[in-house]
Design an enzyme around this catalytic site. Structure first.
Site: not given
Length: 177
Positions: A7, A9, A126
């Site tokens: 991922d 960000d 995250d």
């Protein structure tokens, strides 16, 4: 092929609830660029799958997103590494697309591009939607505690989730495996 999907960000760069809307706001997390470069030099193909609903919301345009990814590529190259395919979902959460995580469309795109078996790769994120996308395709779901990762780790998660402090720790594990 050793494929790792990340991922963006909160994993590679700082995240913001107000969205990352410019190259100036796109700030790498400590050690993340070096970790990608080290993985690349160790024979890993590192790809990125990122939801970018800020495009649908009109916060930034595709040229700005492309400039952010060009900056990411340049920084990794400066460290002697190479970043693989970067795919993004430009849709909003209510558009019903097949690419927005937790749906696995972007992961399938990456797998098709490389002819890779997703059950043999790790997907590092995250957020819960990252982990769900990984599980949907049989990838190993990996949670980092950067970005929204600490909040995500406080939720009830399956035992199959691997948890690391950050991308640097993930890279260390994979390179020394």
């Amino acid at each position: 092929m050793k494929l790792l999907i990340l991922d963006r960000d909160g994993v590679i760069n700082h995240d913001s609830d107000a969205y990352i809307k410019s190259v100036a706001e796109w700030i790498p997390l400590p050690g993340a660029i070096e970790a990608i470069a080290q993985l690349s030099k160790a024979g890993w193909t590192v790809a990125v799958a990122t939801n970018q609903s800020g495009i649908a919301r009109g916060y930034y345009d595709l040229a700005t997103l492309d400039a952010m990814h060009a900056r990411l590529r340049a920084l990794v190259a400066e460290q002697g590494g190479e970043l693989g395919l970067v795919v993004y979902c430009p849709h909003g959460p209510d558009e019903g697309c097949t690419c927005r995580k937790p749906k696995p469309g972007m992961l399938h795109t990456i797998a098709e591009h490389y002819g890779a078996d997703l059950t043999k790769c790790w997907f590092v994120g995250d957020s819960l939607s990252d982990l769900q996308a990984a599980e949907a395709v049989g990838s190993t779901p990996v949670l980092v505690k950067t970005g929204k990762g600490l909040q995500t780790s406080a939720k009830e998660l399956p035992d199959s989730i691997l948890i690391f402090d950050d991308l640097v720790a993930v890279a260390a594990e994979l390179i020394h495996k």
